[in-house]
Design an enzyme around this catalytic site. Sequence first.
Site, mmCIF file in Angstrom:
data_model
loop_
_atom_site.group_PDB
_atom_site.id
_atom_site.type_symbol
_atom_site.label_atom_id
_atom_site.label_comp_id
_atom_site.label_asym_id
_atom_site.label_seq_id
_atom_site.Cartn_x
_atom_site.Cartn_y
_atom_site.Cartn_z
ATOM 1 N N ASP A 1 -5.575 -10.779 -3.417
ATOM 2 C CA ASP A 1 -4.641 -10.437 -4.494
ATOM 3 C C ASP A 1 -4.273 -11.641 -5.381
ATOM 4 O O ASP A 1 -3.627 -11.466 -6.411
ATOM 5 C CB ASP A 1 -3.325 -9.888 -3.905
ATOM 6 C CG ASP A 1 -3.448 -8.428 -3.491
ATOM 7 O OD1 ASP A 1 -4.332 -7.729 -4.017
ATOM 8 O OD2 ASP A 1 -2.642 -7.998 -2.644
ATOM 9 N N LYS B 1 3.573 -7.422 -7.947
ATOM 10 C CA LYS B 1 2.635 -6.445 -8.543
ATOM 11 C C LYS B 1 2.808 -5.099 -7.870
ATOM 12 O O LYS B 1 3.199 -5.017 -6.696
ATOM 13 C CB LYS B 1 1.183 -6.901 -8.431
ATOM 14 C CG LYS B 1 0.569 -6.930 -7.022
ATOM 15 C CD LYS B 1 -0.071 -5.636 -6.568
ATOM 16 C CE LYS B 1 -0.497 -5.726 -5.117
ATOM 17 N NZ LYS B 1 -0.411 -4.698 -4.231
#
Length: 293
Positions: free
Chosen positions: A137, A12
Site C-alpha cells: 500500500d 486511504k
Amino acid sequence: MSAPLTCLAYAKINLYLDVLNQRRDGYHNLESIFQSVSLADELRFEPRDSRLTLECAHPELPCDASNLVLQAAELFRERTGCPRGAHIVLLKRIPMAAGLAGGSADAAATLTALNRLWEIYLPVSRLLELALDIGSDVPYCLMGGAKAGRLRGQDLFSIYPPASLWYVLVHPPVKVRTRDVFTNPLMECNTQRPFAGWTRAFRSARRAFESGDMAGAVFNRLEHVVFGLHPELAEIKNRLLSAGCVAAAMSGSGPTVFGVCTSYEQAEAAARSFSDYPTSVTCPTRVGVNIPD
Ligand code: C5P
C-alpha cells in the site's frame, strides 16, 4: 542544518476492491479504486547528526525497528547512502490495523519528508520503488488522490473523482487478520480474465465512479468473508445506507466501514447516528502526503 518539517499522512479507503488470481509470490492480484481522505497522522521530522529515533505517545504502537516509519527511514538511508539522522515524532490519529493503511501512510510520509529534510531530492519514480519494498500500500500512499490500482495495488493510474463527496468512517473495535481473510475457504476470487489490463467488472466500476454513480462503483470482494466472521460490520453497512449514504462498504480487509455522502451535513448526520462506535467525517484529498508550508 535544515529546519524541522511537519508532514500530514492521509488515510486511504478502497472504494472498490476486487481479488483476482493468486500469484507465484503468494499474494493475490487486486483491482482497486483508492481514495485518500482527510483523516491524517501528523509527523514531525527534526534533523540530527546520525541517529534515527522515533517517539509516539500511542500505547499500542512500538517505536522500535518493527515500526514502518523507522523501516522506511532505514531503507531510505541504505539506498541513498545518506549518513544523516532524524528524530521523528508521530501523532497517531488513523486507527491502526483498520483497513485504512495508516502504517503505510506514515512510511510514505517518512520517505517524502526525509527526501526533503536531508536534501537528497530523489525523483518520485525512485521513491515509488523504495515504497513497494516496504509494503503493497505504500506506493499508493505516496501518491494519494483518486487512483485505479492493479497487481498488488502498486500499478497506479490517476482517475477523475466526482465533485463534492464526503466519507463517513465507522471504526468498530474488531481485529481482522488480512492473511486469515485471503486464506478463508469462503474467499471466492473474480475469475474474469482482464483484457487490456482490466476486467469487465472493474471497467464498469470505474465508469460509474467517474460519472458520479457511487452505488455502481463501491464494492469490496472481501466483505463476504469478513461479514461472515463479524456480522456487526454488515449491520454497520446497513445502518449507513439507512442513514442516507448513497453507498457503503468495508475498506481493505476491514474493520473500518465507510459511507459515501453527497454533503457535509449528510455525513455529519450519518456519523451522529452512530453513538455506539467512533466515527470520522472526512473529505477526499488530492495527495497522500502533505508538507504544509
Ligand atoms: O499486505 P500484507 O502483508 O499485510 O498481507 C498479509 C497477507 O494477506 C499476505 O501474506 C497474503 O496472505 C494476503 N494477501 C494476499 N494478496 C494481497 C494482499 C495480501 O494474498 N494482495
